[in-house]
Design an enzyme around this catalytic site. Sequence first.
Site, PDB file in Angstrom:
ATOM      1  NE  ARG A  31      -9.443 -35.763 -36.173  1.00 24.26           N
ATOM      2  CZ  ARG A  31      -8.172 -35.606 -36.274  1.00 24.26           C
ATOM      3  NH1 ARG A  31      -7.355 -35.092 -35.601  1.00 24.26           N
ATOM      4  NH2 ARG A  31      -7.829 -35.735 -37.632  1.00 24.26           N
ATOM      5  CG  HIS A  72     -18.192 -33.076 -30.027  1.00 20.97           C
ATOM      6  ND1 HIS A  72     -18.523 -32.561 -31.058  1.00 20.97           N
ATOM      7  CD2 HIS A  72     -19.036 -32.708 -28.920  1.00 20.97           C
ATOM      8  CE1 HIS A  72     -19.864 -32.088 -30.901  1.00 20.97           C
ATOM      9  NE2 HIS A  72     -19.973 -32.054 -29.631  1.00 20.97           N
ATOM     10  CB  CYS A  73     -13.781 -31.136 -33.476  1.00 20.82           C
ATOM     11  SG  CYS A  73     -12.939 -32.444 -34.066  1.00 20.82           S
ATOM     12  CG  MET A  74     -16.900 -30.242 -37.844  1.00 20.45           C
ATOM     13  SD  MET A  74     -18.741 -29.865 -37.728  1.00 20.45           S
ATOM     14  CE  MET A  74     -19.095 -30.683 -39.143  1.00 20.45           C
TER      15      MET A  74
END
Length: 484
Positions: free
Chosen positions: A32, A28-30
């Site tokens: 998504r 995961h990113c910030m």
Amino acid sequence: MSTIDHKATAAAILPLVGGAANVTSVAHCMTRLRLGLRDRSLVRDEELTALPAVMGVVDDDTYQIVLGPGTVARVTPEFEALIAEAPVTAEALADRGAAIRAERKSRNATPFKLFLRKIANIFVPLIPALIGCGIIAGLNGLLINLGWLPSVTPALAAMASGFMALIAVFVGYNTAKEFGGTPILGGAVAAIIVFPGVANIEAFGQKLSPGQGGVLGALAAAILAVYVEKWCRRVVPASLDVLVTPTLTVLVSGLVTIFGLMFVAGEISTAIGDFANWLLASGGAGAGFVLGGLFLPLVMLGLHQALIPIHATLIEQQGFTVLLPILAMAGAGQVGAAVAVYARLPHNTSIRNTIKSALPAGVLGVGEPLIYGVSLPLGRPFITACVGGAFGGGFVGLFNMLGDKVGSTAIGPSGWALFPLVDGNKGLGETIAIYAGGLLAGYAVGFLATYWFGFTQQMLTDLNTAPAEDAPDAKQREFSPAGV
């Protein structure tokens, strides 16, 4: 949003992306949740976007589900936990093994390891001839010992020895080809090493011997020839290139080979042979234990390729390499470990079927299906397989220390496939018996170490389950993905 909501969101997302079996990676990113997917067609986009927590989806290199800051960091571990709870299958282990193999390949792209890969590419094409000639040499030795077909054995000796007498030429040819030069020029320079006329030449205060320096000398001579040739291509006018470049390449490289490389490579080759003999004569079981136990990790790191010229040098010098039968014990430990995994997971028919299909190849010395399909993805069984290999290597090393050398007349095969190539300084029956004893030790210790120490209780709980297609609630259960 509460923890239960995060878990509910993860549980709602999982079946809409094709289930755990369809997920190969989770990150995961910030904002998504990024998923690697096997089959994009299994994703139900409209139903995903209809979920309250989902703000949208993006189909890129990974399938990205927009959950928003904060939420994604809490949903991701819940999503990973759901996947981890799914039964592990052969497909999952194969994917995990493929991921490990890809990661190892990317790590191996260092200058040193790329150089070792070039060295391997030089010698690997020679292996079929080494195997064929090695088996003929073994057959010839058996006939001589039995006193059978005396009129045939000289012909067999010629077949077995002809290639080895000229192996330097083939090494030179392949070396120039691999390093970007003209292959035939590399072979021409390397041919100097085996030319009988070098016996009339004196260098460093002593007469040269045909074959002095062997494959190491041929390797160095051909690499030098490549650099001389490339220099000539840069400075020699195009109109003179066809005459001057090959002449200077052979002349300069040949003189350096005769008055330098042959002597230096000969000293190095002798030192390698002496060290190998000393190591096993004095280290014995301890040296065999270390070599047999470390070979699988060396393969993982790509460093085993550095041993190929050493094997070739020992075969050229002594007729066999004493290192290969010891290193082959790593495969025996792998087989024993795989049998233990089979015994410890009676309900996981998927993994057991993989082992059944890969085990015959493992017994014959082809270990990759078991390594990348079973032991390495599982983790602990890979370590216990190394323990089995260590004990097998220690067994063979012990007999080397006692004076019974066990070697292989060719590079490549291991396991049962090595039996036709086994040779030594004692009778053939005794040599084969020692090698077989090492295999049995590797099988036994690999099995016992894996059976008792290859699994934690949690691993057994997670792994010892039937695959989803065999379960009554198959529609609700999915496969575990790779790397999660």
